[in-house]
Enzyme design. Structure first.
Site, PDB file in Angstrom:
ATOM      1  CE1 TYR A   1      22.883  15.043  21.366  1.00 27.93           C
ATOM      2  CE2 TYR A   1      23.283  12.912  20.340  1.00 27.93           C
ATOM      3  CZ  TYR A   1      23.691  14.209  20.610  1.00 27.93           C
ATOM      4  OH  TYR A   1      24.869  14.671  20.126  1.00 27.93           O
TER       5      TYR A   1
ATOM      6  CG  ASP B   1      30.732   4.661  19.433  1.00 28.68           C
ATOM      7  OD1 ASP B   1      31.152   5.825  19.285  1.00 28.68           O
ATOM      8  OD2 ASP B   1      31.480   3.677  19.549  1.00 28.68           O
TER       9      ASP B   1
ATOM     10  CE  LYS C   1      33.445   7.975  26.076  1.00 23.74           C
ATOM     11  NZ  LYS C   1      34.275   7.729  24.914  1.00 23.74           N
TER      12      LYS C   1
ATOM     13  CB  CYS D   1      46.350 -29.651  -1.439  1.00 18.35           C
ATOM     14  SG  CYS D   1      46.481 -28.023  -2.198  1.00 18.35           S
TER      15      CYS D   1
ATOM     16  CB  CYS E   1      47.907 -25.148  -0.144  1.00 19.64           C
ATOM     17  SG  CYS E   1      46.391 -25.663   0.689  1.00 19.64           S
TER      18      CYS E   1
ATOM     19  NE  ARG F   1      31.429  18.554  19.506  1.00 25.95           N
ATOM     20  CZ  ARG F   1      32.702  18.767  19.809  1.00 25.95           C
ATOM     21  NH1 ARG F   1      33.645  18.297  19.025  1.00 25.95           N
ATOM     22  NH2 ARG F   1      33.025  19.451  20.878  1.00 25.95           N
TER      23      ARG F   1
ATOM     24  CE  LYS G   1      29.522   9.864  25.061  1.00 23.55           C
ATOM     25  NZ  LYS G   1      30.135   9.509  23.781  1.00 23.55           N
TER      26      LYS G   1
ATOM     27  CB  CYS H   1      42.756 -27.630  -2.243  1.00 22.59           C
ATOM     28  SG  CYS H   1      43.237 -27.441  -0.520  1.00 22.59           S
TER      29      CYS H   1
ATOM     30  CE  LYS I   1      21.518  14.392  27.112  1.00 23.96           C
ATOM     31  NZ  LYS I   1      20.829  14.232  25.840  1.00 23.96           N
TER      32      LYS I   1
ATOM     33  CD  GLU J   1      -2.870  -1.141   2.390  1.00 28.08           C
ATOM     34  OE1 GLU J   1      -2.234  -1.299   3.442  1.00 28.08           O
ATOM     35  OE2 GLU J   1      -4.099  -1.139   2.329  1.00 28.08           O
ATOM     36  CE1 TYR J   2       7.059   4.126   1.082  1.00 24.89           C
ATOM     37  CE2 TYR J   2       5.794   5.258   2.766  1.00 24.89           C
ATOM     38  CZ  TYR J   2       6.895   5.188   1.939  1.00 24.89           C
ATOM     39  OH  TYR J   2       7.812   6.199   1.953  1.00 24.89           O
TER      40      TYR J   2
ATOM     41  CB  CYS K   1      45.278 -22.933  -2.070  1.00 25.12           C
ATOM     42  SG  CYS K   1      45.307 -24.594  -2.769  1.00 25.12           S
TER      43      CYS K   1
ATOM     44  CD  GLU L   1      18.924  11.571  26.804  1.00 22.79           C
ATOM     45  OE1 GLU L   1      19.581  11.668  25.751  1.00 22.79           O
ATOM     46  OE2 GLU L   1      18.385  12.544  27.360  1.00 22.79           O
TER      47      GLU L   1
HETATM   48  S1  IVH Z   1      23.952  15.193  24.784  1.00 20.82           S
HETATM   49  C1  IVH Z   1      25.226  19.286  25.811  1.00 20.82           C
HETATM   50  N1  IVH Z   1      23.013  12.763  24.475  1.00 20.82           N
HETATM   51  O1  IVH Z   1      28.317  12.024  22.768  1.00 20.82           O
HETATM   52  C2  IVH Z   1      25.002  17.857  25.649  1.00 20.82           C
HETATM   53  N2  IVH Z   1      25.117  13.270  23.508  1.00 20.82           N
HETATM   54  O2  IVH Z   1      30.394  14.618  23.824  1.00 20.82           O
HETATM   55  C3  IVH Z   1      25.422  17.383  24.314  1.00 20.82           C
HETATM   56  N3  IVH Z   1      26.107  11.410  22.238  1.00 20.82           N
HETATM   57  O3  IVH Z   1      29.529  13.205  20.162  1.00 20.82           O
HETATM   58  C4  IVH Z   1      25.342  15.955  24.079  1.00 20.82           C
HETATM   59  N4  IVH Z   1      24.493   9.964  22.575  1.00 20.82           N
HETATM   60  O4  IVH Z   1      26.933  13.273  19.820  1.00 20.82           O
HETATM   61  C5  IVH Z   1      24.025  13.607  24.220  1.00 20.82           C
HETATM   62  N5  IVH Z   1      22.042  10.647  24.262  1.00 20.82           N
HETATM   63  C6  IVH Z   1      23.039  11.506  24.009  1.00 20.82           C
HETATM   64  C7  IVH Z   1      24.159  11.113  23.219  1.00 20.82           C
HETATM   65  C8  IVH Z   1      25.189  12.036  23.009  1.00 20.82           C
HETATM   66  C9  IVH Z   1      25.666  10.165  21.984  1.00 20.82           C
HETATM   67  C10 IVH Z   1      27.408  11.923  21.733  1.00 20.82           C
HETATM   68  C11 IVH Z   1      27.364  13.298  21.146  1.00 20.82           C
HETATM   69  C12 IVH Z   1      28.810  13.727  21.226  1.00 20.82           C
HETATM   70  C13 IVH Z   1      29.251  13.056  22.486  1.00 20.82           C
HETATM   71  C14 IVH Z   1      29.200  14.024  23.633  1.00 20.82           C
END
Ligand code: IVH
Length: 692
Positions: free
Chosen positions: A245, A134, A334, A431, A428, A153, A132, A451, A310, A52-53, A446, A130
Site C-alpha cells: 500500500y 487486517d 475504523k 441415547c 449422551c 514492523r 485497511k 446413537c 491519505k 501451459e504454465y 458419545c 483505501e
Molecule cells: S498506510 C504512514 N495503508 O494499518 C502510513 N496502512 O497503523 C502507514 N494498514 O498495521 C500505513 N491497510 O499495516 C496504510 N491501506 C493501508 C493499510 C494500512 C492496513 C495497517 C498497517 C498498520 C496499520 C497502521
C-alpha cells in the site's frame, strides 16, 4: 506488448548443448514465468492455461536440473521453503515504520479534513481512500530489482527479518518487473500487509482441529503466526497473501501522487488493491466511501477493520509532515466493532456425526452488524471453564465476517449471583450412553455408534452433495424416515422401496419413484465419493481422492496399515491412525459389507485417457517427487495400464525414487528391481505420449 514467443517460449531442452544457450533459455523461461505470475497473482487475469504454465515451469525445472550451476536464488523454482533456519534476526528499519492516527466517528474525519485544508490553505483536498487490511504490516526492500530484505514492523524502529519466510509467498515478486518505459529504481522500499483470506483461514483451522493442533483465533493471528515462523517450510504451507500500500524509499524515481505510487507498484509486479482504492474530494466523499465499504465488507474474501485516507498529493504530504508516531497526512477510519452484549439464557448440547458433544449458547436474539444472532458455539467444556461462562450471564458476542458467532466473555460486573455453572452431561442427551471425556476436557464423545443423533448425521453426510449426492433426501426427509423406522443404518437406504415410501406422509408416487431412482443411481458413484461418504473422521474430499487413487478397492483400503497410509503424501500420523481405527471397528466393517452386498461401487476406475502401454508392469513410488505429487504419478501409470502398489517385492518392475527415498529403495536394490530416477520416469511417460 509481449510477443507470443515471450509469452510461451518454445524451448527444446534436448537441443541445448552449451552454457550460453542454457543461460538464454533459462532467462526466457524465468521472464515468462514471472510475467505469468504477475498476470495470475497480481492482476487476477491470467493469459495462459494452468497446463501451459505448468509446462513452462517443468521445462525451467528440468533445465535447472541439468545446469545446477545456473540456478539463481531468485528463480521461480526457488520459492519453496528453504532449509536454512532463521532465528528471526533483528533488523533496523531504514525509515521508522510509523502507525496511523485512528478515528472511530465521523467527527474525527471532519477534524482531519479541516486540519489538512487549513494547513494547506485550500478549500478542497483530494485524498486516496483505501481499505485497511487486517493483517501484519511488513516492509520489503528491493536492491537492483531483487527482493533483498523482508521484515515485520516490530516496535517500528527494529523489526524481525522474515525474508526467507516471505520469499515463499507467491504474491511477493522475488524480482521486480521492468517495464521498458518506466523501470523500477535500484533501491525501493515498500510497505504492505500480509493477511489470510477468510476461507483459507477456516480451511486451515478445520485441518488443525482434525489434527488436534491448536486453533488460530482469527485470520490476523493466523497470518502473524505464519509469518513469524522459524522454519520457512512451515510458512510455505500457509495460505498467505499480501497487498502493498505504499512506498517509503525510492531513489531515482519521482512520484506526484499516492495513486500514481499504487499504480506504478502494480506495474512493477507488486500486488496492489486498486479495485477498492478511490480518489475522494472533500469530507462527504470520504464519509460515503467509509459507509460503502462498511456495507460491503462481508462480501470481501479478506478481513478489513476500516479504511485509510491519505492526502493524494505527495507534495502536500511533505508540507503536512509527521507527528512523532504518525503522519499528519493520513488517518484510519475504523469500523464499529462487530460485538454486542446479550443474555445467555441456556446451553444446549448437540451430538455430531462422530459422536462429539458440542455445547451451544442459546442467546436472547441480538442484532450484530445487521444479522440477528440467537446461538453461538461454545466449543467445549474447557473453553467454557476458561472463559467462566455461566447460564444467566450477560455475555459479549462477536460476529466476524461469516465466521460462526462466538461468545467472547461474560460481563462479570453484571452478575446477580443467580448465574449457574454448566457441566457438559456425562450421559449422551440423545441415547443416554456414558460419555467419554478427554482429560483436558476439550472433547466429549458419545461412543454409541448407533446413537440416533449420530445415525441421523451420518446419513445426512452420506447422502450429501459432495458424497453420494442423493437428491430428494434432505435433512427433513432423513429425520422423517428415521422416525418412522425406514432408515435404521446407512445400508438401509438401499432397502427403501417405492411401496415403503408411498406409505410415508408427504410422499407421492412420483417423488417416491424419483427418490428410489436417485438411490439406485448413487450405487455407481466414484470410489472417492464413496470413501468420503462413509465418514472416516478427519478424511475430507481431498484426502478421499488421494485414497481412491492409491488404493484400487475398499478391501485394499480397509487392510492398509498406518505405515502404508503415511507413505501417501499429505497424510500424516493422525489421519493414518484415524483411518486404521475406523476400519478396525466391526460395525464399520459390517456397514461396508452391507453396502457392497447392495451393489455400491467399492473400486477405483482409472480416469482419463487410457492405454495399455504399461500393462502388467508394477510400479512403486518412494521419496518425494519434485514435479508432481506421488498420487498423480500413480494415476499416470494406471492410465497407461500399469499398476502402482505401495510395497516392493520381487514382482515389482520399477521403483521410482524421489528425493529422500529410504527403506523401499534399499529393498529394491537388494531384490535387483529396476530403479528409475524421477527424470527417467518422466522420460518413460513421455515415451508413451504423456505430456508433462
Ligand atoms: S498506510 C504512514 N495503508 O494499518 C502510513 N496502512 O497503523 C502507514 N494498514 O498495521 C500505513 N491497510 O499495516 C496504510 N491501506 C493501508 C493499510 C494500512 C492496513 C495497517 C498497517 C498498520 C496499520 C497502521
Amino acid at each position: 506488448m509481449r510477443s507470443k514467443s515471450s509469452l510461451l517460449p518454445e524451448i527444446d531442452i534436448d537441443n541445448i548443448s552449451d552454457l550460453k544457450d542454457a543461460k538464454d533459455a533459462l532467462e526466457k523461461l524465468r521472464s515468462a514465468i514471472r510475467f505469468h505470475n504477475y498476470r495470475y497473482y497480481v492482476l487476477d487475469d491470467p493469459l495462459i492455461s494452468d497446463a501451459e504454465y505448468d509446462r513452462l515451469f517443468a521445462t525451467l525445472y528440468e533445465l535447472e536440473q541439468r545446469y545446477p550451476e545456473l540456478v539463481s536464488p531468485d528463480s521461480p523454482t526457488q520459492r519453496v521453503g528453504s532449509d536454512v533456519k532463521s532465528d528471526l534476526a533483528k533488523i533496523e528499519h531504514p525509515i521508522p515504520m510509523v502507525s496511523l492516527k485512528t478515528a472511530y466517528e465521523s467527527e474525527g474525519i471532519a477534524a482531519f479534513d479541516r486540519f489538512c485544508r487549513e494547513e494547506l490553505g485550500i478549500d478542497l483536498v483530494e485524498y486516496t481512500a483505501e481499505l485497511k487490511f487486517d493483517g501484519l504490516a511488513v516492509e520489503l526492500i528491493y536492491h537492483d530489482h531483487r527482493l533483498a530484505l523482508a521484515s515485520t514492523r516490530g516496535d517500528g524502529i527494529t523489526g524481525e527479518d522474515v525474508t526467507l519466510n516471505l520469499r515463499t509467498l507467491a504474491d511477493i515478486p522475488l524480482v521486480l518487473l521492468t517495464p521498458e518505459d518506466d523501470p523500477p529504481p535500484d533501491r525501493l522500499i515498500v510497505r504492505g500487509e500480509v493477511y489470510m483470506e477468510i476461507e483459507d483461514f477456516e480451511r486451515m483451522n478445520r485441518m488443525r482441529s482434525k489434527n488436534h493442533e491448536s486453533l488460530f483465533a482469527n485470520p490476523r493471528n493466523a497470518a502473524a503466526g505464519s509469518v513469524r515462523q522459524l522454519d520457512p517450510k512451515i510458512t510455505a504451507t500457509r495460505p498467505l497473501r499480501m497487498y502493498v500500500y505504499g512506498v517509503v524509499g525510492v531513489e531515482g524515481r519521482e512520484f506526484q501522487t499516492q495513486l500514481e505510487v499504487l499504480q506504478t507498484l502494480q506495474k512493477w509486479g507488486l500486488r496492489v488493491n486498486l479495485e477498492h482504492t478511490q480518489l475522494c474530494r472533500g469530507l462527504e466523499e470520504l464519509l460515503a466511501y467509509h459507509r460503502r465499504m462498511d456495507e460491503m465488507r462481508d462480501a470481501l474474501p479478506f478481513e478489513i477493520d476500516g479504511v485509510v485516507f491519505k492526502v493524494n498529493s505527495l507534495e502536500y504530504q511533505g508540507r503536512l509532515g509527521m507527528r512523532t508516531r504518525d503522519p499528519r497526512w493520513a488517518i484510519a477510519y475504523k469500523f464499529k466493532p462487530r460485538q454486542a452484549t446479550t443474555k445467555l439464557t441456556g446451553i444446549t448440547v448437540q451430538v455430531g456425526r462422530t459422536g462429539r458433544l458440542t455445547p451451544v449458547a442459546e442467546l436472547e436474539p441480538v442484532t450484530i452488524g445487521g444479522v440477528t444472532v440467537s446461538r453461538a458455539s461454545l466449543h467445549n467444556q474447557s473453553e467454557i471453564d476458561r472463559k467462566d461462562i455461566r447460564i444467566g450471564d450477560t455475555v459479549i458476542v462477536e460476529r466476524a465476517g461469516d465466521v460462526i458467532p462466538q461468545v467472547v466473555k461474560p460481563v462479570i460486573d453484571l452478575r446477580s449471583g443467580d448465574e449457574k455453572k454448566f457441566e457438559i452431561p456425562m450421559k449422551c442427551p440423545v441415547c443416554d450412553t456414558d460419555v467419554v471425556m478427554s482429560d483436558d476436557k476439550k472433547s466429549s464423545l458419545c461412543p454409541n455408534k448407533s446413537c440416533p443423533a449420530q445415525l441421523r448425521r451420518n446419513i445426512e453426510h452420506f447422502v450429501s452433495r459432495d458424497a453420494m449426492n442423493i437428491e430428494g433426501l434432505g435433512k427433513k426427509r432423513v429425520k422423517q424416515l428415521i422416525d418412522n423406522g425406514l432408515l435404521t443404518s446407512i445400508p438401509s437406504i438401499y432397502d427403501i422401496t417405492e411401496a415403503d415410501l408411498v406409505e410415508v406422509e408427504r410422499f407421492g408416487d412420483e417423488s417416491a419413484r424419483n427418490l428410489v431412482n436417485e438411490i439406485e443411481a448413487s450405487k455407481s458413484r466414484s470410489f472417492d465419493k464413496v470413501i468420503f461418504a462413509i465418514g472416516i473422521p478427519s478424511v475430507g474430499l481431498a484426502t478421499s481422492r488421494l485414497l481412491a487413487r492409491t488404493f484400487p478397492s475398499m478391501d485394499d483400503l480397509m487392510t492398509a496399515s498406518a505405515t502404508e497410509l503415511e507413505l501417501i503424501e499429505s497424510i500424516g500420523f493422525e489421519v493414518a491412525t484415524n483411518i486404521v481405527s475406523f476400519f478396525a471397528d466391526p460395525s464399520v466393517r459390517e456397514m461396508i459389507h452391507e453396502l457392497k452386498h447392495r451393489g455400491v461401487n467399492m473400486t477405483a476406475e482409472a480416469k482419463g485417457e487410457k492405454s495399455d502401454a504399461l500393462k502388467g508392469q508394477t510400479f512403486v513410488f518412494t521419496g518425494t517427487l519434485e514435479t508432481m505429487k506421488r498420487s498423480e504419478a500413480q494415476v499416470y501409470v494406471e492410465n497407461l495400464g500399469g499398476k502402482a502398489t505401495s510395497s516392493v517385492s520381487k514382482k515389482t518392475n520399477y521403483v521410482v525414487a524421489g528425493s529422500g527415498a529410504g527403506t523401499k529403495l534399499d529393498k529394491a536394490k537388494r531384490l535387483g528391481v529396476t530403479i528409475l530416477s524421477e527424470e527417467e520416469f518422466l522420460a518413460l511417460l513421455r515415451q508413451y505420449g504423456v505430456e508433462i
